[in-house]
Design an enzyme around this catalytic site. Structure first.
Site, short mmCIF file in Angstrom:
data_model
loop_
_atom_site.label_atom_id
_atom_site.label_comp_id
_atom_site.label_asym_id
_atom_site.label_seq_id
_atom_site.Cartn_x
_atom_site.Cartn_y
_atom_site.Cartn_z
N HIS A 166 26.21 45.01 38.49
CA HIS A 166 27.51 44.98 39.17
C HIS A 166 27.27 45.23 40.65
CE1 HIS A 166 31.59 45.91 40.32
NE2 HIS A 166 32.01 45.53 39.13
N ARG A 170 37.65 44.58 45.79
CA ARG A 170 37.46 43.39 46.61
C ARG A 170 38.55 42.36 46.37
NH1 ARG A 170 32.25 41.53 44.76
NH2 ARG A 170 32.36 43.24 43.27
#
Lengths: 245, 577
Positions: free
Chosen positions: B328, B348
């Site tokens: 990740h 994000r």
């Protein structure tokens, strides 16, 4: 929520850097009493890390290691019982701790389709809720800092939306239920409240209705068949040419 | 609170923020997304899968001769916990009988049980720790489902198969994307509270590699909300679903016709080995993050040790894409106590940007995960040297979260990311005002046991769903497709396996495949003292572990766990590796 992965691995992303300090400070050690047995552990360890550092393999009361499992402890010269989550609470000198292996309770068994989102359901499934004396012990015990007593009061008023909102971040450790003098199972009442809200009090999405119908009507079968017939190159071309919202 | 030595870099991030905010508000990408060549370049040079020693040839079993992730090769070239000869009495007289054995009590396992009882089958769930102790519980950001008018299931298909570098099995991607909208509805009928807009439509956000906003969410607690709902539903059927906790499966059973016929369970408290005879067996054991591949910290659950792979492989099941691992992009690296902790990609999706030590953007914030991770590793590498160092010796980049309130309005971060805020509040860092320090963290098993869209394997009677399966995501999964995966295929497997259970006739139970596998290891000259599945990782200090392993004669208690992380000292005579 937080983790306890420090020192668990010899991380490959470690690099030599100039921090203005010459050497890493030496780890200081503290003595903690782990379920009755004293052990010397690093002072920056979480409770979970300290138990493992002492050589024990944890089986009960560990899971995601990001803050769901309850622990209780006392500190020297302090009469109170403290609560925390084992993987997010740091050890302290003289801490005497127990990891909670399990929380015995009787969950109400129900058919969600036959319930109503109101006080009658709470009365029928968790009548003990109404024994609340508003002492606030559950709120004090909550390691997530939730207003547990307030959401129990919401449940007693049948305000399911407020019960859902106030208990949203409950991780289900059960410390509230263990400390409650009225023997309420707060965290299970919270799950019931959330399910009632999601099932009966949500706003409906018309867009979703339409999309489900489109799939059922096989409206995408043609497009799927075409995409699935494309070779790697043609598919790649299509992919990199697609527009983005 | 950030220490003084990070202040200079933090100031630079503050200084560049207004410029970057303007970029975010324009309708162009804040940084140019990579084309196919650029992706290939950064992956081949900087992704951990590409480093030397990351893969090695397996010498036994159905994938013999193929390159797999080295830690998986080690796990598979290992011995069983049981001596098949000593199991004869148990095989002749099983401890439990069930129509359907579900191994693993996470999201896929619970769905399998809930769906099976609707088809009139009474299943048993055997799980390693507690019901719901699974990676499913830990997901934060969201689930992909094509629910908006500007989106479509086929567009979701294209995004998913492109993200997986076109290796995904098409029929599995179709199942995943086509079932998505209905899964959203079924979950809310079970009581999941989706984030909604005023008019009742679902709130959607972007994730890495999505071309339409498609991420539905429950603030940043989607895993806890869905998993607790599914568990609660399982527990509402105590007379139909039997749940065995703290009893992980350690081997599958076959019958004399080669059909899967149940499993051997290991009681963690009493250390008994128990035999379950089952008409059909479903593996929903999840992933492998706790194997700490390449020495990385992980976002994964304590029990994520790849047990299903081991059992299925010894029984003859074929593995797919077990040469690729997902890191990740954004695991926390400061403070040290939460190193590895997952910072949801939704940060994000909502406008957060990764920036280097000078506060400059260096990558499009929503590349597919492998590309984004490799770009962050490159930024911190000696080639660029633009990472930020911590006193514990880690290096990473900033994830600029204060932009989120600036883009979406004041209060948005605290409402949408209560879990993230809490994790950092504990250490005096307010992510509404200050960025987080991050580096890639071991996150997901891209491949697994190969299945088709009916969740069948090459072994009759053995079904797989969720992270343990291989083929859905190719060699790289997109954000929000794993939550969708366990919901879609958990439902499917419950239906398929329960249907199978209605007609199958079982023969005599056998563990001969375990004996044969051990024979194959010997004939290949494999000399390993590893025992698998390892069940749990051991975080005992090495000197203490050596004292525990000193016992001679009989095998120490929880032996597989002690061996799990002792490193090279327990793996002698590896031959060519």
């Amino acid at each position: 929520m937080s983790g306890d992965q420090q020192n668990e691995t010899d991380d490959k992303n470690k690099v030599v850097i100039d921090t203005g300090e010459s050497e890493q400070p030496q780890t200081r050690m503290v003595t903690v009493v782990i379920m009755g047995k004293p052990a010397l552990v690093p002072d920056d360890a979480t409770i979970m890390r300290a138990i493992e550092y002492s050589g024990q393999q944890i089986i009960r009361g560990a899971g995601c290691r990001e803050g769901f499992c309850g622990t209780i402890y006392r500190l020297p010269g302090d009469y109170r019982i403290h609560t925390g989550l084992a993987c997010t609470t740091l050890v302290q000198e003289g801490m005497a701790l127990s990891q909670i292996p399990s929380v015995p309770l009787e969950k109400a068994v129900y058919d969600l389709e036959k319930l109503t989102p109101d006080v009658d359901t709470i009365k029928a499934l968790y009548p003990v809720t109404f024994r609340c004396v508003a002492c606030g012990t559950c709120t004090k015990a909550c390691p997530q800092g939730l207003q547990v007593m307030d959401y129990i009061q919401s449940a007693m008023r049948g305000d399911i939306a407020e019960l859902m909102e106030l208990s949203y971040e409950c991780v289900g450790c059960g410390l509230c239920a263990l400390r409650c003098p009225s023997e309420i199972i707060q965290h299970k009442v919270a799950i019931l409240g959330k399910r009632l809200y999601g099932r009966y009090l949500r706003k409906e999405s018309k867009e979703l209705d339409i999309r489900i119908q489109q799939v059922k009507n096989h409206e995408y079968d043609g497009e799927y068949a075409e995409l699935m017939s494309l070779g790697r190159e043609a598919l790649s071309e299509r992919y990199y040419a697609r527009d983005t919202e | 609170m950030y220490p003084d030595y990070l202040k200079d870099s933090l100031e630079k991030v503050d200084q560049t923020r207004s410029k970057r905010l303007e970029l975010a508000k324009s309708d162009k990408p804040v940084y140019p997304p990579m084309n196919a060549e650029e992706r290939e370049d950064v992956l081949s040079k900087f992704h951990p899968d590409s480093t030397s020693g990351a893969r090695s040839h397996i010498r036994v079993g159905p994938n013999k001769g193929e390159q797999l992730t080295t830690e998986i090769t080690d796990l598979l070239e290992a011995h069983s916990m049981v001596d098949p000869k000593r199991m004869d009495a148990g095989l002749a007289n099983p401890d439990y009988e069930t129509d359907m054995l579900i191994i693993g009590g996470g999201g896929a396992g619970c769905w399998a049980a809930i769906t099976a009882i609707k088809n009139g089958i009474k299943p048993m769930i055997a799980t390693k720790l507690r019901l719901g102790d699974a990676n499913s519980m830990m997901s934060e950001g969201g689930m992909q489902a094509a629910v908006t008018p500007q989106d479509s299931p086929t567009r979701h298909y294209l995004d998913a198969i492109g993200g997986g570098h076109f290796d995904n099995k098409p029929e599995l991607v179709r199942a995943l994307t086509e079932d998505g909208p209905e899964v959203v509805r079924e979950l809310e009928n079970l009581g999941v509270m989706w984030d909604k807009m005023e008019d009742g439509s679902l709130q959607v956000l972007h994730g890495g590699g999505t071309s339409r906003k498609r991420m539905v969410s429950c603030r940043d607690y989607i895993g806890a909300i869905i998993m607790r709902t599914l568990m609660d539903e399982v527990e509402n059927h105590p007379h139909e679903i039997s749940v065995r906790e703290f009893e992980p499966a350690i081997e599958l059973l076959l019958d004399d016709k080669g059909q899967c016929a149940g499993a051997v369970l290991y009681n963690l408290d009493t250390e008994q080995f128990l035999v379950v005879r089952a008409k059909t067996t479903v593996i929903t054991t999840g992933g492998f993050g706790r194997l700490h591949i390449r020495g990385f910290a992980t976002t994964n659950h304590y029990g994520a040790t790849g047990d299903g792979l081991v059992m299925a492989y010894r029984a003859g099941a074929y593995l797919k894409f077990m040469d690729s691992v997902q890191y990740h992009p954004t695991g926390a690296i400061y403070p040290e106590q939460i190193a590895g902790f997952l910072i949801t990609e939704k940060i994000r999706g909502a406008g957060g940007q990764p920036v280097n030590k000078d506060g400059e953007l260096f990558v499009f914030p929503r590349e597919p995960r492998d590309v984004e991770s490799a770009a962050i590793i490159r930024e911190c590498s000696s080639e660029r040297n633009m990472g930020v160092g911590t006193a514990s010796g880690r290096s990473g980049v900033w994830l600029d979260s204060p932009l989120i309130d600036m883009i979406n309005g004041e209060g948005y971060t605290r409402h949408q990311f209560p879990g993230m805020c809490r994790a950092f509040d504990n250490y005096g860092i307010d992510i509404v005002k200050q960025p987080m320090l991050i580096y890639p963290s071991l996150h997901y098993q891209n491949g697994g046991i190969e299945i088709n869209e009916r969740c069948e394997t090459n072994i009759p009677g053995l079904f797989i769903a969720g992270e343990a399966s291989g083929g859905v995501h190719g060699r790289n999964r997109l954000m929000g497709n794993s939550v969708l995966d366990y919901n879609v295929f958990g439902r499917r497997v419950g239906k398929q396996a329960s249907e199978y259970a209605k007609s199958v006739k079982l023969g005599k139970l056998s563990l001969e495949h375990v004996t044969a596998y051990d024979g194959e290891m010997i004939s290949q000259g494999i000399d390993s003292d590893l025992i698998s599945p390892v069940i749990l990782p051991s975080y005992t200090p090495e000197d203490v572990k050596l004292q525990q392993l000193a016992r001679l004669g009989n095998i120490p208690a929880r032996h597989s766990m002690l061996r799990s992380r002792i490193g090279c000292s327990c793996n002698k005579g590896k031959g060519d590796k």
